[in-house]
Design a protein around this motif. Sequence first.
Motif, PDB file in Angstrom:
ATOM      1  N   ASP A 325       0.803  -1.218   0.000  1.00 15.94           N
ATOM      2  CA  ASP A 325       0.000   0.000   0.000  1.00 15.94           C
ATOM      3  C   ASP A 325       0.836   1.267   0.000  1.00 15.94           C
ATOM      4  N   LYS A 326       2.154   1.137   0.134  1.00 14.38           N
ATOM      5  CA  LYS A 326       3.042   2.302   0.052  1.00 14.38           C
ATOM      6  C   LYS A 326       3.283   2.734  -1.389  1.00 14.38           C
ATOM      7  N   HIS A 327       2.794   1.967  -2.333  1.00 15.79           N
ATOM      8  CA  HIS A 327       2.995   2.274  -3.751  1.00 15.79           C
ATOM      9  C   HIS A 327       1.717   2.792  -4.387  1.00 15.79           C
ATOM     10  N   GLU A 328       1.902   3.642  -5.368  1.00 14.88           N
ATOM     11  CA  GLU A 328       0.804   4.122  -6.189  1.00 14.88           C
ATOM     12  C   GLU A 328       0.235   2.956  -7.005  1.00 14.88           C
ATOM     13  N   ALA A 329      -1.079   2.821  -7.012  1.00 17.70           N
ATOM     14  CA  ALA A 329      -1.690   1.765  -7.815  1.00 17.70           C
ATOM     15  C   ALA A 329      -1.307   1.942  -9.281  1.00 17.70           C
ATOM     16  N   GLY A 330      -0.909   0.853  -9.927  1.00 14.84           N
ATOM     17  CA  GLY A 330      -0.490   0.925 -11.319  1.00 14.84           C
ATOM     18  C   GLY A 330       0.981   1.244 -11.497  1.00 14.84           C
ATOM     19  N   HIS A 331       1.674   1.536 -10.397  1.00 20.26           N
ATOM     20  CA  HIS A 331       3.110   1.849 -10.458  1.00 20.26           C
ATOM     21  C   HIS A 331       3.831   1.057  -9.367  1.00 20.26           C
ATOM     22  N   LYS A 332       3.868  -0.241  -9.554  1.00 22.64           N
ATOM     23  CA  LYS A 332       4.465  -1.141  -8.570  1.00 22.64           C
ATOM     24  C   LYS A 332       5.572  -1.967  -9.231  1.00 22.64           C
ATOM     25  N   PRO A 333       6.762  -1.386  -9.381  1.00 21.18           N
ATOM     26  CA  PRO A 333       7.846  -2.107 -10.054  1.00 21.18           C
ATOM     27  C   PRO A 333       8.176  -3.428  -9.351  1.00 21.18           C
ATOM     28  N   GLU A 334       8.472  -4.441 -10.143  1.00 20.01           N
ATOM     29  CA  GLU A 334       8.789  -5.763  -9.633  1.00 20.01           C
ATOM     30  C   GLU A 334      10.270  -6.065  -9.824  1.00 20.01           C
ATOM     31  N   LEU A 335      10.843  -6.786  -8.870  1.00 20.97           N
ATOM     32  CA  LEU A 335      12.188  -7.306  -9.071  1.00 20.97           C
ATOM     33  C   LEU A 335      12.184  -8.228 -10.279  1.00 20.97           C
ATOM     34  N   ASN A 336      13.212  -8.124 -11.101  1.00 20.41           N
ATOM     35  CA  ASN A 336      13.344  -8.892 -12.340  1.00 20.41           C
ATOM     36  C   ASN A 336      12.300  -8.508 -13.385  1.00 20.41           C
ATOM     37  N   GLY A 337      11.689  -7.329 -13.212  1.00 17.54           N
ATOM     38  CA  GLY A 337      10.731  -6.850 -14.193  1.00 17.54           C
ATOM     39  C   GLY A 337      11.318  -5.874 -15.186  1.00 17.54           C
ATOM     40  N   GLY A 338      12.632  -5.639 -15.109  1.00 13.27           N
ATOM     41  CA  GLY A 338      13.278  -4.707 -16.018  1.00 13.27           C
ATOM     42  C   GLY A 338      13.536  -3.362 -15.377  1.00 13.27           C
ATOM     43  N   PRO A 339      14.353  -2.519 -16.012  1.00 15.20           N
ATOM     44  CA  PRO A 339      14.648  -1.190 -15.475  1.00 15.20           C
ATOM     45  C   PRO A 339      13.381  -0.344 -15.385  1.00 15.20           C
ATOM     46  N   VAL A 340      13.429   0.641 -14.493  1.00 15.57           N
ATOM     47  CA  VAL A 340      12.266   1.459 -14.172  1.00 15.57           C
ATOM     48  C   VAL A 340      12.506   2.898 -14.616  1.00 15.57           C
ATOM     49  N   ILE A 341      11.562   3.479 -15.326  1.00 13.66           N
ATOM     50  CA  ILE A 341      11.584   4.910 -15.636  1.00 13.66           C
ATOM     51  C   ILE A 341      10.922   5.636 -14.470  1.00 13.66           C
ATOM     52  N   LYS A 342      11.625   6.591 -13.873  1.00 14.51           N
ATOM     53  CA  LYS A 342      11.137   7.283 -12.678  1.00 14.51           C
ATOM     54  C   LYS A 342      10.617   8.665 -13.074  1.00 14.51           C
ATOM     55  N   VAL A 343       9.389   8.950 -12.646  1.00 17.51           N
ATOM     56  CA  VAL A 343       8.693  10.175 -13.058  1.00 17.51           C
ATOM     57  C   VAL A 343       8.232  10.943 -11.830  1.00 17.51           C
ATOM     58  N   ASN A 344       8.438  12.252 -11.841  1.00 19.72           N
ATOM     59  CA  ASN A 344       7.906  13.121 -10.793  1.00 19.72           C
ATOM     60  C   ASN A 344       7.658  14.497 -11.389  1.00 19.72           C
ATOM     61  N   SER A 345       6.406  14.948 -11.364  1.00 19.34           N
ATOM     62  CA  SER A 345       6.061  16.217 -12.001  1.00 19.34           C
ATOM     63  C   SER A 345       6.654  17.415 -11.278  1.00 19.34           C
ATOM     64  N   ASN A 346       7.079  17.221 -10.020  1.00 24.85           N
ATOM     65  CA  ASN A 346       7.710  18.301  -9.260  1.00 24.85           C
ATOM     66  C   ASN A 346       9.227  18.339  -9.446  1.00 24.85           C
ATOM     67  N   GLN A 347       9.710  17.595 -10.450  1.00 28.23           N
ATOM     68  CA  GLN A 347      11.107  17.629 -10.869  1.00 28.23           C
ATOM     69  C   GLN A 347      12.084  17.059  -9.832  1.00 28.23           C
ATOM     70  N   ARG A 348      11.586  16.144  -8.994  1.00 24.14           N
ATOM     71  CA  ARG A 348      12.520  15.358  -8.189  1.00 24.14           C
ATOM     72  C   ARG A 348      13.238  14.351  -9.084  1.00 24.14           C
ATOM     73  N   TYR A 349      12.599  13.976 -10.173  1.00 22.04           N
ATOM     74  CA  TYR A 349      13.233  13.238 -11.259  1.00 22.04           C
ATOM     75  C   TYR A 349      13.130  14.088 -12.516  1.00 22.04           C
ATOM     76  N   ALA A 350      14.090  13.922 -13.435  1.00 20.43           N
ATOM     77  CA  ALA A 350      14.185  14.819 -14.592  1.00 20.43           C
ATOM     78  C   ALA A 350      13.498  14.277 -15.845  1.00 20.43           C
TER      79      ALA A 350
END
Length: 442
Positions: A325-350
């Motif tokens: 429940d600490k994760h946003e629904a629909g954005h729950k990266p899995e181990l061995n699921g491949g690299p993750v694109i990280k998104v943040n509209s407040n520019q914590r990620y670019a």
Amino acid sequence: MDMVNTPAENFNKQLAEFIDGSPTPFHAVANIATLLLEAGFQVLSESEDWTLKQGEKYFVTRNGSSIIAFVAGSEDLAESGIRMAGAHTDSPCLMVKPQPEMLNNKYFQLGVEVYGGALLNPWFDRDLSLAGRLVYSDVSGQLKQKLVNFDEAIAIIPSLAIHLDRTANKDRTINSQTDIPPILMQAEETTDFRELLAQHFLSDNEKVMDYELCFYDVQGAAMVGLKKEFFAAARLDNLLSCFVATKALINADTVSTSVLVCNDHEEVGSVSSVGADGPFLESVVDRLCNELCPGERASNKARVLDGSLLISCDNAHAVHPNFADKHEAGHKPELNGGPVIKVNSNQRYATNGVTSSLFRQLCDQVDVPVQSFVTRTDLGCGSTIGPVTAAKLGIPTLDVGIPQLAMHSCRELTGALDPERLSRVLTRFFNQPGRLQITVGG
């Protein structure tokens, strides 16, 4: 999932050796330099003039804790731009204070300062060693430096027995000043720490002037799980990315100009002479532009950066089965699921839509699955060197990472397949010819 004799298994054996041999940023940079030298890269010094040749490979270090390596490509730099991959060499840890000696109830302890946002609970009851950099005066009075490592368990932070704290499993908190000084030995009187270091690491008549040392867990990296589908180690955040990107640069061809930057001090904000918010990378980019596309320097640099792309690599939060429940629904990266694109509209990620699309295309080209992550709106979001570097250079940037669990613990966990996958994607990125861009218009 059968990991026996797979490319991932072979890759992880090398990754484990690198992480186990890199207990501090200084050791990490030294080991990256060794890998680069073995691959034919040449050492540069910031204090000397550079004469770069297209098709050659180079690297330069600063403070022994940050490193930039690059391939001087044969393509026109102003036309093709630079492919950059970035990571950081530091991890949360316990740093030894300048005057650390403590004698409490006949236990000799060292005072420590928490570096970065460390998860402190896992540091208790671990077999700890000590490593870092010494600065010393030799017999002639000359100042020198050397990397040191005790290489064995010399300290421990014992937990308080539950009999003495019946609420420990409910509400025990940790006081970072009083609860975590490691025990090194029993003693009747205090020991001068600098003299202890000299006895272990220096010759007669050499004197310790100062040091930058941190404790680390001596347990080595390991493949775990019934099917060995997990990779557990210390400092996965972010030595994993450093190694992955280094291997990719080593495998890069010499057509495009490709750059690897591994900065220190990301965990404490990147504001330093060797951090991403310092001048190191910009200085190297300036010299690259001056050497490889001379002429109207300001104009050429702007053209180069406009056609460039930085992939900031820093691990991502995989979904924890006990705390989903600490994760946003629909954005729950899995181990061995491949690299993750990280998104943040407040520019914590670019990341933006253009840069993420370019990365998705790269993943498609090498048959690597890709995931995405955005933090819950009601939770805070960490950051990386991505936004900092993008703001310093004005370069298109995205943030990606390998999914992991137990981030900022002294032992972290990731999937066994994903490190090799990301290295494959970055190799493709470095070897992509021509200008990286998306055509504007319908």
